[in-house]
Design a protein around this motif. Structure first.
Motif, short mmCIF file in Angstrom:
data_model
loop_
_atom_site.label_atom_id
_atom_site.label_comp_id
_atom_site.label_asym_id
_atom_site.label_seq_id
_atom_site.Cartn_x
_atom_site.Cartn_y
_atom_site.Cartn_z
N LEU A 269 0.81 -1.22 0.00
CA LEU A 269 0.00 0.00 0.00
C LEU A 269 0.84 1.27 0.00
CD1 LEU A 269 -2.95 -0.93 2.40
CD2 LEU A 269 -2.95 -0.79 -0.09
N ALA A 270 1.99 1.23 0.68
CA ALA A 270 2.82 2.43 0.76
C ALA A 270 3.38 2.79 -0.62
CB ALA A 270 3.96 2.22 1.76
N LEU A 271 3.86 1.80 -1.36
CA LEU A 271 4.38 2.07 -2.70
C LEU A 271 3.31 2.70 -3.59
CD1 LEU A 271 6.43 -1.21 -3.34
CD2 LEU A 271 7.36 1.10 -3.04
N GLU A 272 2.07 2.32 -3.33
CA GLU A 272 0.95 2.85 -4.11
C GLU A 272 0.62 4.29 -3.70
OE1 GLU A 272 -3.68 1.57 -4.28
OE2 GLU A 272 -2.20 0.00 -4.55
N LEU A 273 0.52 4.53 -2.39
CA LEU A 273 0.13 5.85 -1.90
C LEU A 273 1.24 6.88 -2.07
CD1 LEU A 273 -1.79 4.82 1.35
CD2 LEU A 273 -2.76 5.64 -0.79
N VAL A 409 1.84 -8.37 -4.87
CA VAL A 409 1.39 -7.05 -5.34
C VAL A 409 2.42 -5.98 -5.03
CG1 VAL A 409 -0.45 -5.33 -5.20
CG2 VAL A 409 -1.01 -7.76 -5.12
N ALA A 410 3.18 -6.14 -3.96
CA ALA A 410 4.24 -5.17 -3.65
C ALA A 410 5.26 -5.14 -4.79
CB ALA A 410 4.92 -5.53 -2.33
N TYR A 411 5.64 -6.31 -5.31
CA TYR A 411 6.57 -6.35 -6.44
C TYR A 411 5.95 -5.75 -7.69
CZ TYR A 411 9.75 -9.35 -3.77
OH TYR A 411 10.63 -9.84 -2.84
N VAL A 412 4.67 -6.02 -7.91
CA VAL A 412 3.97 -5.43 -9.06
C VAL A 412 3.97 -3.91 -8.96
CG1 VAL A 412 1.73 -5.20 -10.22
CG2 VAL A 412 2.51 -7.45 -9.44
N ASN A 413 3.65 -3.38 -7.78
CA ASN A 413 3.64 -1.93 -7.59
C ASN A 413 5.01 -1.32 -7.81
OD1 ASN A 413 0.96 -2.17 -6.96
ND2 ASN A 413 1.18 -1.78 -4.78
N CYS A 416 5.73 -1.48 -11.75
CA CYS A 416 4.87 -0.64 -12.60
C CYS A 416 4.98 0.84 -12.26
CB CYS A 416 3.42 -1.09 -12.48
SG CYS A 416 3.11 -2.76 -13.09
N TYR A 417 5.05 1.16 -10.98
CA TYR A 417 5.09 2.56 -10.57
C TYR A 417 6.47 3.18 -10.71
CZ TYR A 417 0.43 2.18 -8.44
OH TYR A 417 -0.91 2.02 -8.23
N TYR A 418 7.48 2.49 -10.18
CA TYR A 418 8.79 3.13 -10.00
C TYR A 418 9.80 2.75 -11.07
CZ TYR A 418 6.68 4.30 -5.58
OH TYR A 418 5.82 4.78 -4.63
N ILE A 419 9.59 1.64 -11.77
CA ILE A 419 10.50 1.27 -12.84
C ILE A 419 9.93 1.69 -14.20
CG2 ILE A 419 11.63 -0.68 -14.00
CD1 ILE A 419 11.73 -2.12 -11.34
N GLN A 450 -0.06 -1.25 -14.10
CA GLN A 450 -0.29 -1.97 -12.85
C GLN A 450 -1.69 -2.56 -12.80
OE1 GLN A 450 -2.22 -0.58 -10.02
NE2 GLN A 450 -1.21 -1.38 -8.18
N THR A 451 -2.68 -1.79 -13.23
CA THR A 451 -4.07 -2.25 -13.24
C THR A 451 -4.23 -3.47 -14.14
OG1 THR A 451 -4.86 0.01 -12.82
CG2 THR A 451 -6.47 -1.59 -13.64
N ILE A 452 -3.62 -3.41 -15.33
CA ILE A 452 -3.70 -4.54 -16.27
C ILE A 452 -3.07 -5.79 -15.66
CG2 ILE A 452 -2.88 -5.41 -18.51
CD1 ILE A 452 -3.10 -2.51 -19.54
N VAL A 453 -1.93 -5.63 -15.02
CA VAL A 453 -1.25 -6.78 -14.41
C VAL A 453 -2.10 -7.39 -13.30
CG1 VAL A 453 0.75 -7.50 -13.05
CG2 VAL A 453 1.06 -5.98 -15.00
#
Length: 488
Positions: A269-273, A409-413, A416-419, A450-453
């Motif tokens: 959740l933190a990586l997302e927020l 999901v942490a790895y997915v976030n 998708c978000y940071y890489i 991220q949503t697609i994954v």
């Protein structure tokens, strides 16, 4: 072992009969039944998050009338530091969504109160680690390239917001504990009461008696703590007799497994927020930073209002999935995912059209500065797209919490978000000189990927296997019988 085998066969038989009975119902009837159960959790959760987020918006509105510099500093503290702490502590509390939700579905009530107490201990230790960030806000923001004058005011605000950070410990953990039992009406009631008090106090301390920043933020801290007092009384004073057996020394045992699961939830959740936090930080280095930060903070606040709806469905999805997996009903868990996602997306699509139509008109709620209003209008299409994407993605995160997929999901976030998203945003914003719009477009691209994954992961999930995993988790974490829990 033979007894366990017989029990497993019995559970499988019950599950099959239940699923067969549900399959005989028409699709419309099944959707209606699931929607009723879902809204029992989602309705109060959405209202609670609206009320809680309303505290931030009300505070911002009053601070905005104090001065433009104060508004920019407030936006930095709340969008960067408070969101940072919120992400960590909300994520840490997310472990309770898995543990309490699945235990409640399996009717293993005895350890739920101990899970809650362990989560308090772990979250408090993490909050102590976060404390220096609030104490040394000014030098940190200066080092990150923020304007000196804004960083100085932000340092004062952050010190006044330390009680808010500690309020998250009780708030998030009690909410997860009560939501897993569908007892979150008390949370909504206390949130509404707190919001009312906040409006009155903010007007008295900021407008009438002109205490400035200190008055506005003192009211904010009190508004965050009032619901906590009500929740603690509700949990510990007899309204949760099956799941709360009193304070126990067992809370200090087996903290490491709780910490590991909480850490996975926190990372997810933190990586997302923090994603939007980085957007604000990067905006602080743009030209005309004060106007850009003010405009972006208004857009993110509007986006945040819609996000409260999605977070309500996140809570509902996590509870429904966890409860059904705990009961052993794979088909019901899968069906609850579909209903939650489609309901949230429908609401998000309506709001997408709404914000495309009104554009900069909503900015006048927050400011009278015409430059800021024009900047908000320019960002409105991106705001509308964000709202549409956010109507799906948080709900899938709720599914992950309910099923216990936090690490995946942490790895997915992270990827998708940071890489993907963040580098694309930096290139568009700085190399192509699209400024804040370029950064936002890049980060929206990361959210889309991220949503697609997550859709693919959810679609390909073997829900029968998830039932087995949930059953094993409940058995492993509920070794201590309720009779062995001491009332203190």
């Amino acid at each position: 072992m033979e007894g366990d085998s017989k029990l497993q066969k019995l559970l499988t038989g019950v599950k099959t009969a239940k699923d067969a009975e549900e399959e005989e119902l028409s699709l419309v009837k099944r959707v209606w039944n699931e929607s009723k159960v879902m809204w029992i959790v989602a309705g109060p959760a959405i209202f609670t998050r609206f009320s809680t987020f309303g505290i931030n918006v009300i505070s911002q509105a009053f601070v905005g009338h104090i001065g433009s510099r104060e508004l920019a500093a407030f936006a930095l503290v709340f969008t960067v530091l408070i969101r940072f702490a919120n992400g960590v502590l909300l994520g840490m509390a997310g472990a309770l969504a898995t543990l309490c939700g699945q235990a409640y579905g399996a009717k293993e009530y005895g350890m739920m109160g101990v899970y809650l107490q362990r989560s308090w201990i772990v979250s408090f230790l993490v909050a102590l680690v976060l404390l220096p960030v609030f104490i040394f806000t000014t030098p940190i923001l200066t080092l990150l390239g923020q304007e000196e004058s804004i960083a100085q005011v932000a340092g004062t605000i952050s010190l006044l917001m330390i009680p808010v950070m500690f309020s998250f410990i009780v708030s998030f953990t009690c909410q997860q504990f009560l939501q897993s039992q569908s007892k979150n009406n008390i949370i909504a009631f206390m949130a509404a009461f707190s919001l009312t008090i906040h409006v009155i106090l903010s007007w008295l301390l900021t407008i009438k008696y002109k205490f400035g920043i200190v008055g506005a933020l003192s009211s904010t801290s009190l508004a965050f703590w009032i619901p906590n007092i009500g929740q603690l009384i509700f949990v510990t004073c007899g309204w949760c007799p099956e799941t709360w057996k009193g304070f126990s020394f067992l809370a200090f045992k087996d903290l490491w497994p709780i910490f590991k699961l909480s850490l996975s939830s926190g990372a997810m959740l933190a990586l997302e927020l923090w994603y939007n936090t980085i957007l604000v930080l990067l905006t602080g280095n743009m030209e005309n930073a004060e106007v850009e930060i003010d405009a972006l903070s208004i857009c993110l606040n509007i986006n945040g209002w819609e996000m409260m709806i999605s977070l309500g469905f996140l809570a509902a999805a996590s509870v429904r999935v966890a409860n059904e997996l705990g009961k052993g009903s794979s088909k019901s868990a899968k069906f609850s995912v579909a209903v939650s996602v489609l309901t949230s997306f429908t609401i998000g699509f309506v709001l997408f059209l709404f914000f495309l139509f009104f554009r900069e008109k909503l900015a006048y709620i927050f400011t009278k500065n015409q430059d800021v209003v024009n900047a908000v209008g320019d960002l409105s299409p991106l705001l509308a797209v964000s709202i549409l994407l956010n109507s799906v993605q948080p709900v899938l995160s709720g599914v992950a919490l309910g099923a216990g997929w936090q690490s995946t999901v942490a790895y997915v976030n992270l990827g998708c978000y940071y890489i993907i998203g963040l580098p694309v945003g930096i290139v568009l914003g700085n190399v192509f000189h699209w400024q804040v719009k370029g950064i936002w477009i890049g980060m929206l691209f990361g959210t889309l990927v991220q949503t697609i994954v997550l859709v693919i992961i959810t679609y390909r999930t073997d829900w029968e296997e998830q039932v087995t995993i949930a059953r094993n988790r409940v058995n492993r974490w509920s070794k201590v019988e309720p009779d062995h829990i001491s009332d203190n």
